[in-house]
Design an enzyme around this catalytic site. Structure first.
Site, PDB file in Angstrom:
ATOM      1  N   ARG A   1       0.828  -1.018   0.034  1.00  0.00           N
ATOM      2  CA  ARG A   1       0.014  -0.136  -0.199  1.00  0.00           C
ATOM      3  C   ARG A   1       0.681   1.531  -0.043  1.00  0.00           C
ATOM      4  NH1 ARG A   1      -3.164  -3.578  -0.559  1.00  0.00           N
ATOM      5  NH2 ARG A   1      -5.233  -3.544   0.003  1.00  0.00           N
TER       6      ARG A   1
ATOM      7  N   SER B   1     -10.769  -0.467   3.285  1.00  0.00           N
ATOM      8  CA  SER B   1     -10.051  -0.623   4.455  1.00  0.00           C
ATOM      9  C   SER B   1      -9.644   0.807   4.864  1.00  0.00           C
ATOM     10  CB  SER B   1      -8.678  -1.250   4.126  1.00  0.00           C
ATOM     11  OG  SER B   1      -9.043  -2.691   3.858  1.00  0.00           O
TER      12      SER B   1
ATOM     13  N   GLU C   1      -4.881   4.011   5.991  1.00  0.00           N
ATOM     14  CA  GLU C   1      -4.564   3.731   4.428  1.00  0.00           C
ATOM     15  C   GLU C   1      -5.089   5.011   3.512  1.00  0.00           C
ATOM     16  OE1 GLU C   1      -5.801   1.800   0.843  1.00  0.00           O
ATOM     17  OE2 GLU C   1      -6.463   0.264   2.518  1.00  0.00           O
TER      18      GLU C   1
HETATM   19  N1  EPU Z   1     -10.645 -10.298  10.546  1.00  0.00           N
HETATM   20  C1  EPU Z   1     -11.115  -9.985  11.694  1.00  0.00           C
HETATM   21  N2  EPU Z   1     -12.348  -9.371  11.809  1.00  0.00           N
HETATM   22  C2  EPU Z   1     -12.750  -8.334  10.876  1.00  0.00           C
HETATM   23  C3  EPU Z   1     -12.290  -8.481   9.699  1.00  0.00           C
HETATM   24  C4  EPU Z   1     -11.018  -9.293   9.437  1.00  0.00           C
HETATM   25  O1  EPU Z   1     -10.838 -10.689  12.713  1.00  0.00           O
HETATM   26  O2  EPU Z   1     -13.774  -7.683  11.031  1.00  0.00           O
HETATM   27  C5  EPU Z   1      -9.342 -10.877  10.244  1.00  0.00           C
HETATM   28  C6  EPU Z   1      -9.905 -12.187  10.008  1.00  0.00           C
HETATM   29  O3  EPU Z   1      -9.208 -13.346  10.775  1.00  0.00           O
HETATM   30  C7  EPU Z   1      -9.327 -12.579   8.555  1.00  0.00           C
HETATM   31  C8  EPU Z   1      -8.002 -11.436   8.638  1.00  0.00           C
HETATM   32  O4  EPU Z   1      -8.830 -10.265   9.614  1.00  0.00           O
HETATM   33  O5  EPU Z   1      -8.921 -13.855   8.139  1.00  0.00           O
HETATM   34  C9  EPU Z   1      -8.042 -10.923   7.113  1.00  0.00           C
HETATM   35  O6  EPU Z   1      -9.028 -10.344   6.512  1.00  0.00           O
HETATM   36  P1  EPU Z   1      -9.561 -10.049   4.960  1.00  0.00           P
HETATM   37  O7  EPU Z   1      -9.211 -11.457   4.473  1.00  0.00           O
HETATM   38  O8  EPU Z   1     -10.870  -9.482   5.015  1.00  0.00           O
HETATM   39  O9  EPU Z   1      -8.368  -9.044   4.821  1.00  0.00           O
HETATM   40  P2  EPU Z   1      -7.779  -7.859   5.307  1.00  0.00           P
HETATM   41  O10 EPU Z   1      -6.293  -8.027   5.442  1.00  0.00           O
HETATM   42  O11 EPU Z   1      -8.691  -7.191   6.395  1.00  0.00           O
HETATM   43  C10 EPU Z   1      -6.931  -6.775   3.149  1.00  0.00           C
HETATM   44  C11 EPU Z   1      -7.152  -5.616   2.367  1.00  0.00           C
HETATM   45  C12 EPU Z   1      -8.251  -5.546   1.554  1.00  0.00           C
HETATM   46  C13 EPU Z   1      -8.340  -6.802   0.663  1.00  0.00           C
HETATM   47  C14 EPU Z   1      -8.237  -7.860   1.304  1.00  0.00           C
HETATM   48  C15 EPU Z   1      -8.353  -9.250   0.499  1.00  0.00           C
HETATM   49  C16 EPU Z   1      -5.591  -3.812   3.618  1.00  0.00           C
HETATM   50  C17 EPU Z   1      -5.685  -2.669   4.407  1.00  0.00           C
HETATM   51  N3  EPU Z   1      -6.797  -4.305   3.227  1.00  0.00           N
HETATM   52  O12 EPU Z   1      -8.062  -6.838   4.190  1.00  0.00           O
HETATM   53  O13 EPU Z   1      -8.092  -4.247   0.784  1.00  0.00           O
HETATM   54  O14 EPU Z   1      -9.678  -6.627  -0.089  1.00  0.00           O
HETATM   55  O15 EPU Z   1      -7.007  -7.813   2.176  1.00  0.00           O
HETATM   56  O16 EPU Z   1      -6.847  -9.076   0.062  1.00  0.00           O
HETATM   57  O17 EPU Z   1      -4.567  -4.810   3.240  1.00  0.00           O
HETATM   58  C18 EPU Z   1      -8.672  -1.999   0.896  1.00  0.00           C
HETATM   59  O18 EPU Z   1      -7.540  -1.798   0.855  1.00  0.00           O
HETATM   60  O19 EPU Z   1      -9.456  -1.101   0.690  1.00  0.00           O
HETATM   61  C19 EPU Z   1      -9.297  -3.331   0.907  1.00  0.00           C
HETATM   62  C20 EPU Z   1     -10.513  -3.725   1.032  1.00  0.00           C
END
Ligand code: EPU
Length: 334
Positions: free
Chosen positions: A164, A235, A330
């Site tokens: 990012r 995010s 972000e």
């Molecule tokens: N999780 C929770 N609670 C929540 C949300 C997430 O416990 O409310 C935990 C879960 O354990 C899950 C882990 O977080 O396994 C990861 O969650 P998720 O797969 O939704 O991915 P993320 O790390 O929260 C990132 C990107 C997203 C992208 C997803 C999928 C960033 C800041 N965000 O989110 O990007 O869609 O991975 O690759 O890196 C964005 O940048 O706007 C965005 C949506």
């Protein structure tokens, strides 16, 4: 160049927050417009920004001047039996380019379906999702320097992409307008799935195509991220990256904490940290945390930019206090 005046912030960003006005909005439909804006208009104003889809911005204060990138041409500039190189105008919607690629059997961006915003915004934060990121395919970024108005092409290496992150958020912050990007994709229909949640969803298939990945990502995003009617910018925070000893100490206290190795450091899950602090689904007036994903802040209707910021600060303080981890935004806060 078309100019619009006194536009309210809720009309300009996907967060649709209120409480700020853009006094002059310049619509950049060509390279000449971008050069004129960069050399004649931007240098004369105290504060300006370029809006793509407005999908990664929180406007808290009024600003005198903004530009909207609207250059929307796309072409295949190189092609072999195995690869294609595409040139995409900065004003195109990113998702429409993903659809174009998938429908032609060009692989490399299918997991980045439905990321809101424009092509021009994609390199700024090096967009990524479900195991793919722009820097994996980006060959170059074209743009115009502010204040000289010089049109330049930067190689992918010169963009210094990180998680990012890019040179456009650092050394070239406020000094570069992206007008087009070049990406290189592979001609193949079978997919390489690099994200556990996607692999699980697709595990019943014998062979997985890039079209399957595209559809699965669309389904996951629709189930987890807010619908368009609810204002948000995806995010709100980055996932924090910490030293291995910090992660080990946290894992002793919180054994179920999600964590991922990343180049010798450890990436934590900001969504998990925020949820553990009890914020999932919380509302402060019209500013809220999305009920299905704690990393996404939402505007339930009439929130002002400042309301979202106050909630974000409350979340950061709680995560700092409970886990000793500093969350970094972000979203670009103006
Ligand atoms: N999780 C929770 N609670 C929540 C949300 C997430 O416990 O409310 C935990 C879960 O354990 C899950 C882990 O977080 O396994 C990861 O969650 P998720 O797969 O939704 O991915 P993320 O790390 O929260 C990132 C990107 C997203 C992208 C997803 C999928 C960033 C800041 N965000 O989110 O990007 O869609 O991975 O690759 O890196 C964005 O940048 O706007 C965005 C949506």
């Amino acid at each position: 160049m078309v100019i619009e005046r006194d536009i309210e912030s809720h009309q300009l960003t996907t967060f649709r927050t209120r409480g700020a006005v853009v006094r002059e909005l310049y619509r950049l439909g060509s390279l000449d417009d971008a050069i004129a804006f960069a050399s004649e208009i931007a240098p004369k104003t105290s504060h300006w920004l370029v809006l793509g889809g407005g999908s990664n911005v929180l406007l808290v204060r009024s600003i005198p001047c903004a530009a909207r990138m609207e250059i929307a041409d796309r072409s295949v500039v190189e092609e072999s039996s195995t690869r294609v190189v595409l040139r995409l105008g900065g004003g195109l919607s990113w998702h429409s380019c993903v659809e174009w690629a998938v429908s032609n059997g060009w692989a490399g961006i299918e997991a980045m379906a439905l990321i809101p915003g424009t092509v021009g915004a994609a390199p700024i934060q090096n967009i990524g999702a479900y195991g793919q990121q722009l820097s994996d395919v980006c060959r170059w970024v074209e743009g115009v320097e502010v204040p000289s108005g010089r049109a330049v092409t930067l190689s992918a290496a010169e963009c210094r992409f990180g998680y990012r992150d890019s040179v456009f958020k650092r050394q070239r912050k406020g000094a570069f307008i992206v007008t087009a990007i070049g990406i290189e994709l592979e001609k193949r229909t079978e997919a390489h799935v690099a994200y556990d949640e996607l692999a699980r969803r697709l595990s019943d298939r014998r062979s997985v195509t890039i079209g399957d990945v595209f559809e699965a990502v669309v389904a996951v995003r629709r189930s987890k991220l807010p619908p368009d009617e609810l204002g948000s910018a995806g995010s709100f925070f980055k996932n924090p990256v910490v030293e291995p000893d910090v992660a080990s100490a946290l894992l002793e206290r919180f054994p179920t904490m999600p964590h991922y190795q990343q180049n010798g450091a450890v990436k934590l899950s900001a969504g998990w940290l925020i949820e553990q602090c009890g914020f999932k689904g919380v509302r402060r007036g019209d500013a809220g945390v999305y009920e299905r994903h704690a990393l996404v802040l939402v505007n339930h209707g009439a929130a002002r930019g400042a309301d979202i910021l106050t909630l974000a600060d409350e979340i950061k303080a709680a995560v700092r206090e409970r886990f000793g981890v500093e969350l970094e935004e972000e979203v670009n806060i103006i």
